[in-house]
Structures are given as C-alpha cells and as structure tokens.
Design a protein around this motif. Sequence first.
Motif, PDB file in Angstrom:
ATOM      1  N   TYR A   1      32.372  27.536  15.506  1.00 29.17           N
ATOM      2  CA  TYR A   1      30.914  27.481  15.402  1.00 29.17           C
ATOM      3  C   TYR A   1      30.295  26.997  16.714  1.00 29.17           C
ATOM      4  O   TYR A   1      29.270  27.519  17.171  1.00 29.17           O
ATOM      5  CB  TYR A   1      30.492  26.541  14.266  1.00 29.17           C
ATOM      6  N   GLN A   2      30.908  25.986  17.305  1.00 32.08           N
ATOM      7  CA  GLN A   2      30.391  25.467  18.575  1.00 32.08           C
ATOM      8  C   GLN A   2      30.551  26.481  19.708  1.00 32.08           C
ATOM      9  O   GLN A   2      29.676  26.610  20.570  1.00 32.08           O
ATOM     10  CB  GLN A   2      31.119  24.163  18.927  1.00 32.08           C
TER      11      GLN A   2
ATOM     12  N   ASP B   1      35.325  21.081  26.236  1.00 33.81           N
ATOM     13  CA  ASP B   1      35.863  20.098  25.309  1.00 33.81           C
ATOM     14  C   ASP B   1      36.369  20.766  24.036  1.00 33.81           C
ATOM     15  O   ASP B   1      37.438  20.420  23.518  1.00 33.81           O
ATOM     16  CB  ASP B   1      34.775  19.073  24.974  1.00 33.81           C
ATOM     17  N   VAL B   2      35.621  21.735  23.537  1.00 35.94           N
ATOM     18  CA  VAL B   2      36.017  22.441  22.304  1.00 35.94           C
ATOM     19  C   VAL B   2      37.309  23.210  22.520  1.00 35.94           C
ATOM     20  O   VAL B   2      38.206  23.208  21.666  1.00 35.94           O
ATOM     21  CB  VAL B   2      34.885  23.381  21.840  1.00 35.94           C
ATOM     22  N   TRP B   3      37.428  23.888  23.670  1.00 35.06           N
ATOM     23  CA  TRP B   3      38.665  24.624  23.942  1.00 35.06           C
ATOM     24  C   TRP B   3      39.854  23.669  24.041  1.00 35.06           C
ATOM     25  O   TRP B   3      40.973  24.001  23.613  1.00 35.06           O
ATOM     26  CB  TRP B   3      38.539  25.435  25.226  1.00 35.06           C
ATOM     27  N   ALA B   4      39.615  22.484  24.606  1.00 29.72           N
ATOM     28  CA  ALA B   4      40.690  21.487  24.674  1.00 29.72           C
ATOM     29  C   ALA B   4      41.118  21.063  23.270  1.00 29.72           C
ATOM     30  O   ALA B   4      42.318  20.920  22.995  1.00 29.72           O
ATOM     31  CB  ALA B   4      40.228  20.271  25.481  1.00 29.72           C
TER      32      ALA B   4
ATOM     33  N   ARG C   1      39.698  34.050  20.231  1.00 29.52           N
ATOM     34  CA  ARG C   1      38.876  33.608  19.102  1.00 29.52           C
ATOM     35  C   ARG C   1      39.236  34.372  17.826  1.00 29.52           C
ATOM     36  O   ARG C   1      39.205  33.807  16.727  1.00 29.52           O
ATOM     37  CB  ARG C   1      37.390  33.774  19.437  1.00 29.52           C
ATOM     38  N   ALA C   2      39.587  35.634  17.977  1.00 24.92           N
ATOM     39  CA  ALA C   2      40.011  36.415  16.806  1.00 24.92           C
ATOM     40  C   ALA C   2      41.325  35.861  16.248  1.00 24.92           C
ATOM     41  O   ALA C   2      41.500  35.774  15.020  1.00 24.92           O
ATOM     42  CB  ALA C   2      40.168  37.887  17.188  1.00 24.92           C
TER      43      ALA C   2
ATOM     44  N   SER D   1      28.146  30.932  23.168  1.00 25.09           N
ATOM     45  CA  SER D   1      28.097  32.369  23.427  1.00 25.09           C
ATOM     46  C   SER D   1      26.671  32.899  23.352  1.00 25.09           C
ATOM     47  O   SER D   1      26.257  33.719  24.185  1.00 25.09           O
ATOM     48  CB  SER D   1      28.979  33.114  22.413  1.00 25.09           C
ATOM     49  N   HIS D   2      25.907  32.428  22.374  1.00 20.44           N
ATOM     50  CA  HIS D   2      24.502  32.827  22.256  1.00 20.44           C
ATOM     51  C   HIS D   2      23.706  32.334  23.451  1.00 20.44           C
ATOM     52  O   HIS D   2      22.818  33.029  23.958  1.00 20.44           O
ATOM     53  CB  HIS D   2      23.898  32.284  20.965  1.00 20.44           C
TER      54      HIS D   2
END
Length: 251
Positions: A145-146, A90-93, A178-179, A151-152
């Motif tokens: 942040y999400q 969802d975040v990538w969308a 992401r960079a 990733s963690h």
Amino acid sequence: MKDRLIRFSATWLTLTFVVSILVIYNLGLKYDMWPYLPYPPSEISSIIVSLLYSYIVSYIFFILTIVLPRVIKLLNWYGYVMIRFNQFYDVWAVIYIIHHFYFKVGNSKVVEDKYVQSKAATTDLQSLYNANRYEVGLNLQNCLYQLETFSHLVSNQSDGIPSRLEVLFHEVTFNPIRANVQMVIDVLTDGDIQIKDAHYYALKSIKAFDEQFTNLKNLSRLLRHNIIVESQISRNRIFQETAHHVDWITK
C-alpha cells in the motif's frame, strides 16, 4: 534528452541575449566595438536596435513565464519527493528483511546495503521469527500500500521529474517484484494453501532484489539522499551473525 534540449536552448538563448545587449550598446552609442566591421546607416541601425529590443523583451518574458516556474516547480518537487523517497526506501528494506528472516532466504548483495542493515538493527527479529503467516501477510500488504502511494506520486509529478531521474523512478516503482510479493501475500493469507508455495514466490523475489536495490542506490545518489543516509547510519553485524540460518541466493 528532454533536459539536454532545454539546456541547449537556454544556453543559446542566453548567448543571443548577451550579444543583443552588446550590439545595442554599440549601435546606440555609436561605439566601434568591432572597428573592422562596416558601421550600418542610421536607418538600418534603428531597425536592428528595435528588433533586438523586441528579442530582449521576449527573452525576459521567457525567463519569467517558462524558466522561473520550472525551477520553482523542480525545487518544490525535490523537497516533496525527498521525504517520501526515504519512506519508500524504508519500505523496500522492510520487504527484504521479512523475506530474509521469515522465509530465511537472502541475497548477499542486498545485505551490504546500509539502509537494509540499519532497518534490520531496529527490527524486532524475534517477533518476526515467531510471527504467524497471517501477520506476515498483513505486514507485506501494508508495505505494498505504501509503495502504491509513492507510485501515484511519481505518476502525478512526472512532468516535474528531470529525465535522468524519470527512468530510474519508474524502474523502482513499477517492477515485477511487486507482483511476486503480492503472490506471497495471497498464499500467506489463504489457509488452504501450503506455506511452501509462498516460499517459492519469496525465492523468485529474492533473486530480483539485487537489481531493485541497485536502482534504489543509484536513485539515492542522484537525489543526494545517500549523503544523509551515510552520515546517520553505521554498519551492523546482524546478517553476519545469522548467515548460517539463511539459504543464500546468488545469480
């Protein structure tokens, strides 16, 4: 490779376990299951039976202490990750939609993704059109942040991830996009830098979104997450209706 080795070892250990039971049955009851083989003396039979009993006990111990905990851990991992993977997708969308409708650059392959189409249908595009650069930067920063949280999760749970999924998980969580997104955020939140510089980094991101969403879809299929998505989401025409406002990027 790790999963193949585990399956190979488990297969041969199980076959040996079954053969051990058959041999004990044969020797213990003096039943000639293999009449063409010489029957060993009683002393040797006792030694063989003792060794096979030891193996059977070891096998049961292996199942209880190695296999069962791994299966339980994998089931727990799957249920834990599935919910968060849905949020991750969802975040990538959201990140793509911001690039598409705010910077007006699009990737023709990504807009075919049903999750992206669904997210676009529920996004207030008018507010996105009218948003100022700081609001957009804040939204993108919240997305990062999400992503960092997920990733963690992948790093902390890596020992429970099947190897066929592990590579894809790292591909979608640790990547150069992401960079680029962070550079977009830095430009948007710095009033002394012209917004055309943010557009440059957004353009670089859009070119890489194709591979990222391909990996996301592959991972979704392996997790069987796509079944849920396809049963709940239908296509919409939002990208077709706004296609003439967007500069389309093709490789």
